[in-house]
Design a protein around this motif. Structure first.
Motif, PDB file in Angstrom:
ATOM      1  N   CYS A 178       0.858  -1.192   0.000  1.00 29.45           N
ATOM      2  CA  CYS A 178       0.000   0.000   0.000  1.00 29.45           C
ATOM      3  C   CYS A 178       0.893   1.241   0.000  1.00 29.45           C
ATOM      4  O   CYS A 178       2.119   1.155   0.101  1.00 29.45           O
ATOM      5  N   ASP A 179       0.266   2.402  -0.084  1.00 30.30           N
ATOM      6  CA  ASP A 179       1.029   3.649  -0.228  1.00 30.30           C
ATOM      7  C   ASP A 179       1.796   4.038   1.024  1.00 30.30           C
ATOM      8  O   ASP A 179       2.722   4.855   0.955  1.00 30.30           O
ATOM      9  N   GLN A 255      -9.112   2.440  10.657  1.00 34.64           N
ATOM     10  CA  GLN A 255      -9.460   2.488   9.229  1.00 34.64           C
ATOM     11  C   GLN A 255     -10.315   3.696   8.865  1.00 34.64           C
ATOM     12  O   GLN A 255     -10.303   4.135   7.712  1.00 34.64           O
ATOM     13  N   HIS A 256     -11.051   4.258   9.814  1.00 34.33           N
ATOM     14  CA  HIS A 256     -11.920   5.395   9.510  1.00 34.33           C
ATOM     15  C   HIS A 256     -11.249   6.746   9.756  1.00 34.33           C
ATOM     16  O   HIS A 256     -11.901   7.786   9.653  1.00 34.33           O
ATOM     17  N   GLN A 260      -5.463   6.937   3.934  1.00 34.80           N
ATOM     18  CA  GLN A 260      -4.260   6.114   4.070  1.00 34.80           C
ATOM     19  C   GLN A 260      -4.487   4.939   5.010  1.00 34.80           C
ATOM     20  O   GLN A 260      -4.074   3.814   4.743  1.00 34.80           O
ATOM     21  N   TYR A 261      -5.205   5.203   6.120  1.00 28.38           N
ATOM     22  CA  TYR A 261      -5.497   4.129   7.070  1.00 28.38           C
ATOM     23  C   TYR A 261      -6.454   3.100   6.451  1.00 28.38           C
ATOM     24  O   TYR A 261      -6.334   1.889   6.706  1.00 28.38           O
ATOM     25  N   ALA A 263      -6.621   2.340   3.228  1.00 29.42           N
ATOM     26  CA  ALA A 263      -5.827   1.536   2.289  1.00 29.42           C
ATOM     27  C   ALA A 263      -4.980   0.514   3.034  1.00 29.42           C
ATOM     28  O   ALA A 263      -4.832  -0.637   2.590  1.00 29.42           O
ATOM     29  N   GLN A 264      -4.417   0.914   4.167  1.00 34.59           N
ATOM     30  CA  GLN A 264      -3.604  -0.018   4.953  1.00 34.59           C
ATOM     31  C   GLN A 264      -4.469  -1.158   5.498  1.00 34.59           C
ATOM     32  O   GLN A 264      -4.033  -2.322   5.509  1.00 34.59           O
ATOM     33  N   HIS A 265      -5.687  -0.828   5.930  1.00 37.37           N
ATOM     34  CA  HIS A 265      -6.573  -1.878   6.443  1.00 37.37           C
ATOM     35  C   HIS A 265      -6.977  -2.841   5.325  1.00 37.37           C
ATOM     36  O   HIS A 265      -7.062  -4.061   5.555  1.00 37.37           O
ATOM     37  N   ARG A 266      -7.199  -2.304   4.135  1.00 36.52           N
ATOM     38  CA  ARG A 266      -7.543  -3.169   3.012  1.00 36.52           C
ATOM     39  C   ARG A 266      -6.381  -4.109   2.692  1.00 36.52           C
ATOM     40  O   ARG A 266      -6.584  -5.302   2.399  1.00 36.52           O
ATOM     41  N   ARG A 267      -5.151  -3.579   2.741  1.00 39.70           N
ATOM     42  CA  ARG A 267      -3.990  -4.433   2.513  1.00 39.70           C
ATOM     43  C   ARG A 267      -3.881  -5.512   3.591  1.00 39.70           C
ATOM     44  O   ARG A 267      -3.636  -6.691   3.289  1.00 39.70           O
ATOM     45  N   ASP A 268      -4.066  -5.149   4.859  1.00 37.89           N
ATOM     46  CA  ASP A 268      -3.971  -6.120   5.953  1.00 37.89           C
ATOM     47  C   ASP A 268      -5.060  -7.182   5.851  1.00 37.89           C
ATOM     48  O   ASP A 268      -4.843  -8.353   6.209  1.00 37.89           O
TER      49      ASP A 268
END
Length: 554
Positions: A178-179, A255-256, A260-261, A263-268
């Motif tokens: 992720c970014d 995530q909310h 950026q958070y 996207a990180q949660h989606r990656r995790d």
């Protein structure tokens, strides 16, 4: 005004194309007429007499050399055409003619859709064609270190193509990065590792990341590529699960707080689902099938929206291993829906369940006498449906073609999907008594229902024409790609084969019987030129002999 000018230019262009396409015959006859009129000043008759005298002085050895050389050249062209056709599925001469000569002669490419058709119904079919030719991740893909690499060590062959591995690298970058990775040193190292082409460099980068932190994606890479057995891979995936669950819980709370958070949660989430799915596959490979089924069911309940991993296909295979056919039917009732994308696993598993009800008592002789019962008709229709979706599968299930290790990506309705399905499901068809016999007796009947599969299908869209090209990229070179519908040999291959055989026969006959072949050649040429001599005599009788002198006076 601009539209009128454009229309005039299009009409002018069409007129020029028409003139080049049809009027060349008129120019040809005009040139023939001029040559005939000018035959006296150009001394054409004398030239023909000189040529005929030269040909009469030639020995039979010359004709043997001439026909032998022609046979050799046409044979070389035949070998090259055959090699090109086997590798690329088309004729080289045909391709050059269509690609380069046809535009010069003013030909129009009928395959290019017009603007009106693109805006209409053809747009829907083109979108469907693109979606059917999309390459998908193989839900039952093997482990590189424990399975693919072991095959390479034993046979010396590479089971994966560069194109297939490159697609996997793109998937890993999509799912596991992720970014915000540059903010964490271990994730930054893994972001570079997924782009690395050298396997040893990737493994070294994963170890480097683990020295900095407990990185779930680093454990994934080591489990996939460094572990040499399924047991080692399972241990590494369990360590990855421990690290991945911690990252998932932390990102879930944040995530909310921003994009950026999120996207990180989606990656995790992708990392966690991937780990749990591979752990279930490890349990299945190690014989703990019931445990694998439970893990897959829990995963599908926990993440019902992540259908891109196609976990239900893993579940179907595990349930068939347990012979839990009622549970298999329940899964099919959910996923074999008209609104959901189909696969060979779904279609052929549905056919297997219906064949199971009648296959043990099925006899083609008895069926031909009394006709098919309702249950048998349903089974045959299910087989026809499955064969229409992927016509390559039956040859692998009936062991008419040898299997290879399935690739990491498959093309739906293609040979790659057929290999991936048969590799894991052949044992389930063998376990059902009479199922393969029923398939053997009925699968070819599908092709009578769809005589033109590329133009119109029966239950599905027309068979996509792009499967052969994509499968050649996905499957290793030592595998003979299955092609449907089977292509006829191009005209130029047949032509060069006939030319090579004919000239070789002429060379042999001329060498063995030179005098007889000389008589035969003279008789053949005299017969061939008899109509031309007749026409010339008629023309000379009509036209005055002094026409050329009258033209010079004018």
């Amino acid at each position: 005004m601009a539209e009128a000018g454009t229309g005039f230019l299009e009409q002018l262009k069409s007129c020029i194309v028409w003139s080049w396409t049809y009027l060349w015959t008129l120019w040809f006859f005009v040139m023939l007429f001029l040559v005939y009129i000018l035959r006296v000043p150009l001394k054409i008759n004398d030239s023909l007499s000189t040529v005929s005298m030269f040909l009469n002085t030639l020995t039979p050895k010359f004709y043997v050399a001439l026909t032998g050389t022609s046979s050799l050249i046409s044979g070389l062209i035949l070998i090259f055409e055959w090699w090109y056709f086997r590798k690329y599925g088309t004729s080289f001469i045909e391709q050059v003619s269509v690609s380069h000569l046809r535009p010069l002669l003013g030909g129009v490419d009928n395959s290019a859709p017009s603007a009106a058709s693109a805006a209409g119904g053809d747009a829907d079919s083109s979108r469907q064609s693109v979606s059917e030719c999309k390459v998908w991740r193989n839900p039952l893909n093997l482990f590189r270190g424990a399975e693919y690499n072991r095959y390479t060590w034993v046979t010396g062959r590479e089971p994966l193509t560069y194109y297939d591995m490159n697609l996997s690298a793109q998937d890993h970058q999509t799912f596991f990065t992720c970014d915000t990775d540059h903010l964490r040193p271990a994730d930054a190292i893994m972001q570079k590792a997924w782009r690395e082409r050298n396997p040893q460099a990737r493994i070294s980068a994963a170890h480097e990341a683990l020295e900095l932190n407990e990185c779930a994606t680093a454990y994934i890479l080591l489990a996939e590529e460094e572990a040499t057995t399924i047991v080692e891979a399972e241990k590494l995936f369990k360590q990855a699960l421990k690290a991945g669950e911690g990252c998932y819980r932390r990102s879930q709370q944040l995530q909310h707080h921003g994009a950026q958070y999120e996207a990180q949660h989606r990656r995790d989430t992708n990392v966690l689902v991937y780990i749990k799915r591979r752990l279930a596959m490890c349990a299945r490979k190690l014989g703990r099938t019931r445990e694998a089924v439970k893990m897959m069911r829990d995963l599908m309940k926990e993440f019902p929206l992540l259908s891109m991993f196609n976990i239900h296909e893993n579940l179907l295979e595990a349930l068939l291993e347990l012979q839990a056919y009622a549970d298999v039917q329940a899964v099919l009732a959910k996923y074999d829906d008209i609104s959901l994308p189909k696969s060979a696993t779904i279609c052929y598993t549905a056919a297997l369940l219906k064949a199971r009800a009648v296959s043990d008592k099925f006899s083609p002789e008895a069926a031909s006498r009394r006709g098919l019962s309702t249950a048998e008709m349903n089974a045959v229709e299910a087989i026809h449906r499955a064969v229409e979706f992927n016509p390559h599968v039956p040859k692998y299930l009936l062991e008419m073609k040898s299997l290879i290790l399935p690739p990491e990506h498959i093309l739906k309705r293609g040979d790659s999907e057929a290999i991936a399905y048969a590799f894991f499901h052949l044992q389930h068809w063998k376990r059902v008594e009479g199922a393969l016999n029923l398939l053997h007796c009925t699968w070819e009947g599908t092709f009578r229902m769809i005589p033109y599969p590329l133009e119109k299908g029966h239950l599905f869209y027309p068979y996509p024409i792009c499967t052969e090209t994509a499968d050649r990229e996905l499957l290793p070179s030592f595998h003979e790609v299955s092609v449907y519908p089977k292509k006829e040999l191009p005209f130029f291959i047949l032509f060069t084969a006939g030319l090579c055989s004919f000239t070789a026969m002429l060379a042999l006959l001329t060498h063995q019987f030179p005098e007889l072949m000389g008589v035969f050649a003279k008789a053949f040429l005299s017969t061939l030129f008899a109509p031309l001599n007749f026409v010339m005599e008629k023309v000379e009788s009509i036209l005055p002999s002094s026409l050329w002198h009258q033209l010079t006076r004018i």
